[in-house]
Design a protein around this motif. Structure first.
Motif, PDB file in Angstrom:
ATOM      1  N   ARG A 199       0.828  -1.211   0.000  1.00  0.00           N
ATOM      2  CA  ARG A 199       0.000   0.000   0.000  1.00  0.00           C
ATOM      3  C   ARG A 199       0.860   1.257   0.000  1.00  0.00           C
ATOM      4  O   ARG A 199       0.613   2.197  -0.770  1.00  0.00           O
ATOM      5  CB  ARG A 199      -0.916   0.002   1.236  1.00  0.00           C
ATOM      6  N   VAL A 200       1.859   1.292   0.870  1.00  0.00           N
ATOM      7  CA  VAL A 200       2.734   2.463   0.942  1.00  0.00           C
ATOM      8  C   VAL A 200       3.523   2.607  -0.354  1.00  0.00           C
ATOM      9  O   VAL A 200       3.716   3.725  -0.864  1.00  0.00           O
ATOM     10  CB  VAL A 200       3.670   2.366   2.161  1.00  0.00           C
ATOM     11  N   LEU A 201       3.961   1.484  -0.924  1.00  0.00           N
ATOM     12  CA  LEU A 201       4.718   1.532  -2.177  1.00  0.00           C
ATOM     13  C   LEU A 201       3.895   2.178  -3.287  1.00  0.00           C
ATOM     14  O   LEU A 201       4.365   3.115  -3.963  1.00  0.00           O
ATOM     15  CB  LEU A 201       5.127   0.112  -2.584  1.00  0.00           C
ATOM     16  N   VAL A 202       2.675   1.705  -3.514  1.00  0.00           N
ATOM     17  CA  VAL A 202       1.874   2.251  -4.611  1.00  0.00           C
ATOM     18  C   VAL A 202       1.417   3.680  -4.298  1.00  0.00           C
ATOM     19  O   VAL A 202       1.284   4.508  -5.214  1.00  0.00           O
ATOM     20  CB  VAL A 202       0.666   1.332  -4.919  1.00  0.00           C
ATOM     21  N   ALA A 203       1.185   3.989  -3.013  1.00  0.00           N
ATOM     22  CA  ALA A 203       0.791   5.353  -2.651  1.00  0.00           C
ATOM     23  C   ALA A 203       1.923   6.341  -2.921  1.00  0.00           C
ATOM     24  O   ALA A 203       1.685   7.453  -3.403  1.00  0.00           O
ATOM     25  CB  ALA A 203       0.372   5.410  -1.180  1.00  0.00           C
TER      26      ALA A 203
ATOM     27  N   LEU B 150       4.385   5.903  -5.123  1.00  0.00           N
ATOM     28  CA  LEU B 150       4.494   6.020  -6.578  1.00  0.00           C
ATOM     29  C   LEU B 150       3.476   7.017  -7.111  1.00  0.00           C
ATOM     30  O   LEU B 150       3.783   7.858  -7.965  1.00  0.00           O
ATOM     31  CB  LEU B 150       4.288   4.654  -7.240  1.00  0.00           C
ATOM     32  N   ASN B 151       2.256   6.942  -6.597  1.00  0.00           N
ATOM     33  CA  ASN B 151       1.217   7.870  -7.041  1.00  0.00           C
ATOM     34  C   ASN B 151       1.495   9.294  -6.555  1.00  0.00           C
ATOM     35  O   ASN B 151       1.146  10.268  -7.232  1.00  0.00           O
ATOM     36  CB  ASN B 151      -0.140   7.397  -6.547  1.00  0.00           C
ATOM     37  N   ARG B 152       2.130   9.434  -5.383  1.00  0.00           N
ATOM     38  CA  ARG B 152       2.512  10.769  -4.905  1.00  0.00           C
ATOM     39  C   ARG B 152       3.524  11.391  -5.874  1.00  0.00           C
ATOM     40  O   ARG B 152       3.450  12.582  -6.193  1.00  0.00           O
ATOM     41  CB  ARG B 152       3.100  10.686  -3.496  1.00  0.00           C
ATOM     42  N   LEU B 153       4.475  10.581  -6.330  1.00  0.00           N
ATOM     43  CA  LEU B 153       5.425  11.063  -7.333  1.00  0.00           C
ATOM     44  C   LEU B 153       4.697  11.523  -8.599  1.00  0.00           C
ATOM     45  O   LEU B 153       4.965  12.617  -9.117  1.00  0.00           O
ATOM     46  CB  LEU B 153       6.412   9.950  -7.694  1.00  0.00           C
TER      47      LEU B 153
ATOM     48  N   GLU C 284       8.223   2.877  10.515  1.00  0.00           N
ATOM     49  CA  GLU C 284       9.373   2.002  10.297  1.00  0.00           C
ATOM     50  C   GLU C 284      10.287   2.490   9.175  1.00  0.00           C
ATOM     51  O   GLU C 284      11.325   1.886   8.917  1.00  0.00           O
ATOM     52  CB  GLU C 284       8.876   0.588   9.964  1.00  0.00           C
ATOM     53  N   LEU C 285       9.900   3.580   8.518  1.00  0.00           N
ATOM     54  CA  LEU C 285      10.640   4.061   7.355  1.00  0.00           C
ATOM     55  C   LEU C 285      11.383   5.347   7.692  1.00  0.00           C
ATOM     56  O   LEU C 285      10.946   6.144   8.526  1.00  0.00           O
ATOM     57  CB  LEU C 285       9.685   4.306   6.187  1.00  0.00           C
ATOM     58  N   ASP C 286      12.494   5.549   7.014  1.00  0.00           N
ATOM     59  CA  ASP C 286      13.338   6.722   7.233  1.00  0.00           C
ATOM     60  C   ASP C 286      13.110   7.723   6.100  1.00  0.00           C
ATOM     61  O   ASP C 286      13.413   7.440   4.940  1.00  0.00           O
ATOM     62  CB  ASP C 286      14.814   6.300   7.276  1.00  0.00           C
ATOM     63  N   PHE C 287      12.550   8.869   6.429  1.00  0.00           N
ATOM     64  CA  PHE C 287      12.368   9.937   5.444  1.00  0.00           C
ATOM     65  C   PHE C 287      12.209  11.257   6.184  1.00  0.00           C
ATOM     66  O   PHE C 287      11.851  11.299   7.367  1.00  0.00           O
ATOM     67  CB  PHE C 287      11.152   9.679   4.543  1.00  0.00           C
ATOM     68  N   ASP C 288      12.485  12.347   5.500  1.00  0.00           N
ATOM     69  CA  ASP C 288      12.420  13.684   6.082  1.00  0.00           C
ATOM     70  C   ASP C 288      11.160  14.402   5.608  1.00  0.00           C
ATOM     71  O   ASP C 288      10.515  14.002   4.633  1.00  0.00           O
ATOM     72  CB  ASP C 288      13.658  14.504   5.695  1.00  0.00           C
ATOM     73  N   ILE C 289      10.842  15.508   6.287  1.00  0.00           N
ATOM     74  CA  ILE C 289       9.702  16.348   5.919  1.00  0.00           C
ATOM     75  C   ILE C 289      10.252  17.696   5.472  1.00  0.00           C
ATOM     76  O   ILE C 289      10.607  18.538   6.303  1.00  0.00           O
ATOM     77  CB  ILE C 289       8.719  16.542   7.105  1.00  0.00           C
ATOM     78  N   PRO C 290      10.364  17.943   4.164  1.00  0.00           N
ATOM     79  CA  PRO C 290      10.911  19.231   3.695  1.00  0.00           C
ATOM     80  C   PRO C 290       9.959  20.385   4.005  1.00  0.00           C
ATOM     81  O   PRO C 290       8.733  20.231   3.971  1.00  0.00           O
ATOM     82  CB  PRO C 290      11.054  19.029   2.179  1.00  0.00           C
TER      83      PRO C 290
ATOM     84  N   ILE D 280      11.446   6.349   0.309  1.00  0.00           N
ATOM     85  CA  ILE D 280      10.432   5.454   0.876  1.00  0.00           C
ATOM     86  C   ILE D 280      10.220   4.249  -0.036  1.00  0.00           C
ATOM     87  O   ILE D 280      10.125   3.102   0.431  1.00  0.00           O
ATOM     88  CB  ILE D 280       9.108   6.222   1.096  1.00  0.00           C
ATOM     89  N   ILE D 281      10.140   4.484  -1.345  1.00  0.00           N
ATOM     90  CA  ILE D 281       9.921   3.387  -2.298  1.00  0.00           C
ATOM     91  C   ILE D 281      11.073   2.388  -2.228  1.00  0.00           C
ATOM     92  O   ILE D 281      10.858   1.162  -2.226  1.00  0.00           O
ATOM     93  CB  ILE D 281       9.758   3.959  -3.718  1.00  0.00           C
ATOM     94  N   GLU D 282      12.300   2.878  -2.145  1.00  0.00           N
ATOM     95  CA  GLU D 282      13.453   1.979  -2.065  1.00  0.00           C
ATOM     96  C   GLU D 282      13.394   1.124  -0.805  1.00  0.00           C
ATOM     97  O   GLU D 282      13.692  -0.085  -0.843  1.00  0.00           O
ATOM     98  CB  GLU D 282      14.744   2.793  -2.087  1.00  0.00           C
TER      99      GLU D 282
END
Length: 405
Positions: free
Chosen positions: A125-129, A131-134, A267-273, A302-304
């Motif tokens: 779900r997070v993967l496809v979401a 991708l769609n955000r991109l 569980e994922l590592d990402f920043d909030i610009p 996130i996708i990676e």
């Protein structure tokens, strides 16, 4: 009222003798009402703007809505919860996976089954979401560049967005309106070799994002057209309920993926610009576009990470059933319930009222992020030039299917 018979008579309320922001104190001017839209391409859909101008200066902007009314909420109040998902797709049709994710998680929390969803399903779900955000941000950045006169970035963005749409079409069979994320699971597991193809696309995309920054965001002409234009101060953004890149462009680090920590995002590592006013004033059009480009890099991260999890810890197995937790009958208890998630444009929320006897909601209300972001347009357009109004509209990244829902 006695009207003097003279050729230069002007009503008092339309006569400006005091100096305006450009120091023009010796000119007598008239206010004029212009219409932009509802068919104008730069209004990002069927939006009509009633513009009051004083020469080239915008005095006020009044948005008129309803030209794309889809009657989403009344449709939802006549259908079972699981049959509402295709209608959710048609609100923000540029980011349908994100809308599905928000709606489905809301129903699952209302039913109390959110902790029973398999981890592989959550990562997909997070993967496809993401991708769609991109894909959604590519539309926002590409059309915005075209709005202010640059055609090449639009073609580049559509080229790369097309590859994402082909991946999502491979997953579920639909190009834009997916009906893929189901209550309790997914329509189907990822196709064989999807993870490898997706990883290949991400490797291709990284240098393209660098080119995008150089061609658009760091371009001197782009900076001159967007810096110090449409400045949205943080308190004003908060008061109007703005969310997503529009709010983060004003400097507030507020993202529901971190604030609410839903799904597997903790569980994922990402920043909030956030916007910093690097090229002009904090909260201007440049900041909002820079935040979207920076979020593209975070979505890539996130996708990676999702791909790594889906090929190691939660790899496909022969007996995995993505529909194992899909409830056969959805009949929640009598309650009022609100759930929200971070769409590509901000906080997308759904309010449900149920009676405990039916699988059809008594009341369904959508909190559309584009609607709140649009509401601030009058505040940030007053006093600017008419030529800059298109730049302001584009920086808000509106989708009228969600506004008029």
């Amino acid at each position: 009222m006695n009207v003097p018979l003279q050729y230069d008579y002007r009503p008092e309320h339309l006569t400006h003798s005091e100096p305006n922001k450009y120091g023009l104190s010796d000119l007598r001017k008239e206010e004029m009402i212009l219409n932009m839209g509802p068919q104008h391409p730069s209004t990002h859909g069927v939006l009509r703007l009633e513009i009051i101008t004083d020469g080239e200066v915008v005095v006020d902007v009044v948005p008129h809505l309803g030209y794309l009314h889809r009657c989403f909420e009344k449709h939802a109040e006549s259908l079972p919860f699981n049959q509402i998902i295709p209608y959710v797709d048609r609100m923000d049709y540029v980011a349908a996976m994100n809308s599905e994710h928000a709606y489905v998680m809301g129903v699952e929390r209302m039913l109390g089954i959110e902790n029973d969803i398999p981890k592989r399903v959550e990562y997909i779900r997070v993967l496809v979401a993401e991708l769609n955000r991109l894909a959604s941000h590519f539309v926002a950045i590409g059309t915005y560049a075209m709005d202010i006169g640059a055609y090449t970035p639009f073609l580049w963005m559509m080229r790369d967005r097309e590859q994402i749409l082909r991946l999502l079409e491979w997953v579920c069979g639909a190009r834009m309106l997916y009906n893929y994320i189901w209550i309790g699971g997914l329509f189907y597991d990822l196709p064989v070799d999807f993870e490898e193809r997706c990883a290949e696309f991400i490797r291709y995309l990284k240098p393209k994002l660098i080119e995008l920054q150089q061609l658009v965001i760091e371009n001197k002409i782009f900076i001159q057209r967007t810096a110090n234009v449409g400045v949205l101060p943080m308190p004003t953004a908060i008061n109007y309920g703005c969310t997503g890149p529009v709010l983060r462009g004003s400097g507030l680090r507020y993202d529901l993926r971190r604030v609410d920590n839903y799904s597997v995002y903790p569980e994922l590592d990402f920043d909030i610009p956030i916007g910093t006013g690097e090229m002009g004033t904090l909260g201007d059009c440049w900041d909002r576009n820079w935040v979207r480009v920076a979020e593209c890099w975070e979505s890539v991260k996130i996708i990676e990470q999702c791909l790594a999890k889906l090929t190691t810890d939660y790899a496909r197995t022969r007996d995995f059933d993505p529909q194992a937790m899909v409830p056969k009958k959805i009949r929640p208890k009598a309650m009022d319930f609100y759930a929200r998630a971070e769409s590509s444009k901000g906080e997308l929320g759904f309010f449900f009222r149920t009676d405990g006897r039916s699988d059809v909601p008594v009341r369904c209300k959508a909190r559309a992020c584009s609607f709140h972001n649009l509401s601030v347009i009058s505040e940030i357009s007053r006093g600017g030039l008419l030529a800059d109004l298109v730049a302001v509209i584009g920086s808000l990244d509106l989708v009228m299917g969600e506004v008029d829902r």
